[in-house]
Design a protein around this motif. Structure first.
Motif, PDB file in Angstrom:
ATOM      1  N   VAL A 174       0.848  -1.194   0.000  1.00 35.43           N
ATOM      2  CA  VAL A 174       0.000   0.000   0.000  1.00 35.43           C
ATOM      3  C   VAL A 174       0.885   1.246   0.000  1.00 35.43           C
ATOM      4  CG1 VAL A 174      -1.827   1.237   1.182  1.00 35.43           C
ATOM      5  CG2 VAL A 174      -1.737  -1.253   1.320  1.00 35.43           C
ATOM      6  N   ARG A 175       0.577   2.179  -0.874  1.00 41.01           N
ATOM      7  CA  ARG A 175       1.334   3.435  -0.927  1.00 41.01           C
ATOM      8  C   ARG A 175       0.354   4.605  -0.831  1.00 41.01           C
ATOM      9  NH1 ARG A 175       6.655   3.093  -4.710  1.00 41.01           N
ATOM     10  NH2 ARG A 175       7.597   1.356  -3.597  1.00 41.01           N
ATOM     11  N   LYS A 176       0.521   5.396   0.193  1.00 39.08           N
ATOM     12  CA  LYS A 176      -0.379   6.524   0.402  1.00 39.08           C
ATOM     13  C   LYS A 176       0.306   7.810  -0.038  1.00 39.08           C
ATOM     14  CE  LYS A 176      -3.303   8.801   3.806  1.00 39.08           C
ATOM     15  NZ  LYS A 176      -4.122   9.311   2.717  1.00 39.08           N
ATOM     16  N   ALA A 177      -0.386   8.570  -0.889  1.00 44.74           N
ATOM     17  CA  ALA A 177       0.213   9.803  -1.401  1.00 44.74           C
ATOM     18  C   ALA A 177      -0.745  10.979  -1.411  1.00 44.74           C
ATOM     19  CB  ALA A 177       0.752   9.565  -2.812  1.00 44.74           C
ATOM     20  N   PHE A 178      -2.038  10.728  -1.572  1.00 41.31           N
ATOM     21  CA  PHE A 178      -2.967  11.830  -1.788  1.00 41.31           C
ATOM     22  C   PHE A 178      -3.898  12.028  -0.594  1.00 41.31           C
ATOM     23  CE2 PHE A 178      -1.860  10.260  -6.081  1.00 41.31           C
ATOM     24  CZ  PHE A 178      -1.160  11.377  -6.498  1.00 41.31           C
ATOM     25  N   ASP A 179      -4.986  12.692  -0.833  1.00 38.30           N
ATOM     26  CA  ASP A 179      -5.817  13.179   0.265  1.00 38.30           C
ATOM     27  C   ASP A 179      -7.038  12.310   0.560  1.00 38.30           C
ATOM     28  OD1 ASP A 179      -4.160  15.344   0.724  1.00 38.30           O
ATOM     29  OD2 ASP A 179      -5.157  16.546  -0.806  1.00 38.30           O
ATOM     30  N   ILE A 180      -6.903  11.005   0.466  1.00 34.07           N
ATOM     31  CA  ILE A 180      -7.960  10.163   1.001  1.00 34.07           C
ATOM     32  C   ILE A 180      -7.473   9.624   2.338  1.00 34.07           C
ATOM     33  CG2 ILE A 180      -8.759   9.530  -1.313  1.00 34.07           C
ATOM     34  CD1 ILE A 180      -7.604   6.743  -0.828  1.00 34.07           C
ATOM     35  N   SER A 181      -8.379   9.281   3.189  1.00 30.72           N
ATOM     36  CA  SER A 181      -7.994   8.853   4.535  1.00 30.72           C
ATOM     37  C   SER A 181      -7.411   7.452   4.518  1.00 30.72           C
ATOM     38  CB  SER A 181      -9.217   8.866   5.461  1.00 30.72           C
ATOM     39  OG  SER A 181     -10.122   7.841   5.090  1.00 30.72           O
ATOM     40  N   ILE A 213     -13.474   3.509  -4.112  1.00 29.69           N
ATOM     41  CA  ILE A 213     -12.404   4.364  -3.576  1.00 29.69           C
ATOM     42  C   ILE A 213     -11.400   4.642  -4.697  1.00 29.69           C
ATOM     43  CG2 ILE A 213     -10.588   4.548  -1.838  1.00 29.69           C
ATOM     44  CD1 ILE A 213     -13.365   4.502  -0.642  1.00 29.69           C
ATOM     45  N   PRO A 214     -10.968   5.892  -4.885  1.00 26.58           N
ATOM     46  CA  PRO A 214     -10.092   6.236  -6.018  1.00 26.58           C
ATOM     47  C   PRO A 214      -8.650   5.781  -5.809  1.00 26.58           C
ATOM     48  CG  PRO A 214     -10.495   8.168  -4.672  1.00 26.58           C
ATOM     49  CD  PRO A 214     -11.359   7.085  -4.100  1.00 26.58           C
ATOM     50  N   VAL A 215      -8.404   4.483  -6.006  1.00 29.39           N
ATOM     51  CA  VAL A 215      -7.047   3.941  -5.948  1.00 29.39           C
ATOM     52  C   VAL A 215      -6.733   3.269  -7.274  1.00 29.39           C
ATOM     53  CG1 VAL A 215      -7.100   3.583  -3.454  1.00 29.39           C
ATOM     54  CG2 VAL A 215      -7.876   1.741  -4.958  1.00 29.39           C
ATOM     55  N   PHE A 216      -5.451   2.942  -7.491  1.00 28.10           N
ATOM     56  CA  PHE A 216      -5.061   2.260  -8.713  1.00 28.10           C
ATOM     57  C   PHE A 216      -3.911   1.313  -8.398  1.00 28.10           C
ATOM     58  CE2 PHE A 216      -2.647   6.181  -8.421  1.00 28.10           C
ATOM     59  CZ  PHE A 216      -1.351   5.798  -8.727  1.00 28.10           C
ATOM     60  N   GLN A 258       5.730  -6.586  -5.886  1.00 26.13           N
ATOM     61  CA  GLN A 258       6.017  -5.539  -6.856  1.00 26.13           C
ATOM     62  C   GLN A 258       4.773  -5.020  -7.559  1.00 26.13           C
ATOM     63  OE1 GLN A 258       9.026  -7.596  -9.153  1.00 26.13           O
ATOM     64  NE2 GLN A 258      10.655  -6.985  -7.773  1.00 26.13           N
ATOM     65  N   LEU A 259       3.642  -5.263  -6.931  1.00 27.93           N
ATOM     66  CA  LEU A 259       2.385  -4.639  -7.359  1.00 27.93           C
ATOM     67  C   LEU A 259       1.826  -3.864  -6.175  1.00 27.93           C
ATOM     68  CD1 LEU A 259       0.137  -4.387  -9.591  1.00 27.93           C
ATOM     69  CD2 LEU A 259      -1.041  -6.193  -8.347  1.00 27.93           C
ATOM     70  N   ALA A 260       1.676  -2.559  -6.310  1.00 28.76           N
ATOM     71  CA  ALA A 260       1.237  -1.726  -5.208  1.00 28.76           C
ATOM     72  C   ALA A 260      -0.180  -1.203  -5.452  1.00 28.76           C
ATOM     73  CB  ALA A 260       2.188  -0.533  -5.022  1.00 28.76           C
ATOM     74  N   VAL A 261      -0.905  -0.992  -4.355  1.00 28.40           N
ATOM     75  CA  VAL A 261      -2.164  -0.259  -4.403  1.00 28.40           C
ATOM     76  C   VAL A 261      -1.855   1.176  -4.003  1.00 28.40           C
ATOM     77  CG1 VAL A 261      -4.484  -0.024  -3.465  1.00 28.40           C
ATOM     78  CG2 VAL A 261      -3.514  -2.302  -3.818  1.00 28.40           C
ATOM     79  N   HIS A 262      -2.164   2.104  -4.863  1.00 25.71           N
ATOM     80  CA  HIS A 262      -1.747   3.489  -4.677  1.00 25.71           C
ATOM     81  C   HIS A 262      -2.976   4.395  -4.700  1.00 25.71           C
ATOM     82  CE1 HIS A 262       1.017   6.846  -4.762  1.00 25.71           C
ATOM     83  NE2 HIS A 262       2.048   6.063  -4.999  1.00 25.71           N
ATOM     84  N   ASP A 263      -2.947   5.432  -3.873  1.00 29.55           N
ATOM     85  CA  ASP A 263      -4.046   6.397  -3.929  1.00 29.55           C
ATOM     86  C   ASP A 263      -3.653   7.628  -4.712  1.00 29.55           C
ATOM     87  OD1 ASP A 263      -2.288   7.627  -2.239  1.00 29.55           O
ATOM     88  OD2 ASP A 263      -3.739   8.069  -0.678  1.00 29.55           O
TER      89      ASP A 263
END
Length: 263
Positions: A174-181, A213-216, A258-263
């Motif tokens: 999991v990689r958190k970068a943006f403004d979702i909680s 939820i807006p992730v990719f 090597q597959l991440a869930v990113h926001d």
């Protein structure tokens, strides 16, 4: 899901489905029809991108005979019908891949679809043999039976350094970068299914994500060829430790990581 009926069509005329078919051991020239998965399942909360942390979660597992790696949740008609036909098609593609007659990056659209249907089917079945069984909706199983891949699946393929017969299920990064909680991000990854399957030096990564939820999903370190949706471009994050050799035991878990869930 009713354990007393076929997960694909609902028939009660159940048979034992071999998750790894006989042809796999033939083309791998295996002397014994036995394999020993090195990795079964990583709890989602324990997922980590670093190999030293993975080693605590990797298990040599129990040695499994081909004849024992079965699932009695498929009926005779499905087993000997559409599933058998799919196995025949996939075997021919695999022979070319393992003999280097077919390059991964030049797989045709038709072959890519066939491989994707097959590896989704195999990981669905394998996931039901683990303690943390992952069950899909009735409609998802019905669509696979009809040769249709449900929305939300991505199937990737690559060649590995080591030859093995192995599978694993679970463990998103999991990689958190943006403004979702963080709560929203956690909810999104609870709707992610991920599995890897390796036969010889060919490895597949299957992921399924259904959430508003807006992730990719993002490839990390290694760029894999996307079989489904065919040749689609996934976000890619190249990192400087690309050439690290993690060894045979960790190669498949690292591929999964090597597959991440990113926001």
């Amino acid at each position: 899901m009713n354990k007393r009926q076929c997960i694909f069509c609902g028939s009660k005329d159940l048979s034992r489905e071999h998750i790894y078919s006989k042809w796999i051991f033939t083309i791998l020239q295996a002397k014994e029809k036995v394999f020993k998965p090195s990795f079964h399942f990583i709890e989602r909360s324990n997922a980590n991108e670093y190999a030293d942390n993975f080693s605590n979660d990797v298990s040599d597992g129990r040695e499994i005979r081909y004849d024992d790696f079965t699932l009695k949740q498929v009926c005779n008609a499905c087993n000997n019908g559409w599933m058998s036909e799919l196995e025949v098609k996939v075997k021919n593609i695999f022979v070319d891949l393992l003999d280097n007659c077919l390059d991964i990056n030049h797989i045709s659209a038709d072959d890519a679809l066939t491989l994707s249907q097959w590896v989704i089917l195999k990981t669905m079945l394998a996931s039901l043999t683990t303690q943390q069984k992952i069950v899909f909706s009735t409609m998802a199983y019905r669509l696979i039976q009809k040769g249709i891949i449900p929305e939300g699946f991505i199937v990737e393929v690559t060649k590995m350094k080591y030859s093995n017969l192995n599978y694993m299920i679970g463990g998103p990064i999991v990689r958190k970068a943006f403004d979702i909680s963080r709560e929203e991000l956690d909810f999104a990854i609870m709707n992610l299914y991920k599995a890897c399957l390796q036969i010889g030096n060919i490895a597949f990564r299957v992921s399924f994500l259904r959430t508003e939820i807006p992730v990719f999903r993002k490839q990390i370190i290694r760029k894999l060829f996307v079989l489904y949706p065919y040749k689609s471009k996934m976000p890619f994050d190249k990192q400087p430790n690309e050439e690290i050799d993690y060894g045979e035991k960790l190669e498949l878990p690292i591929l999964s990581a090597q597959l991440a869930v990113h926001d």
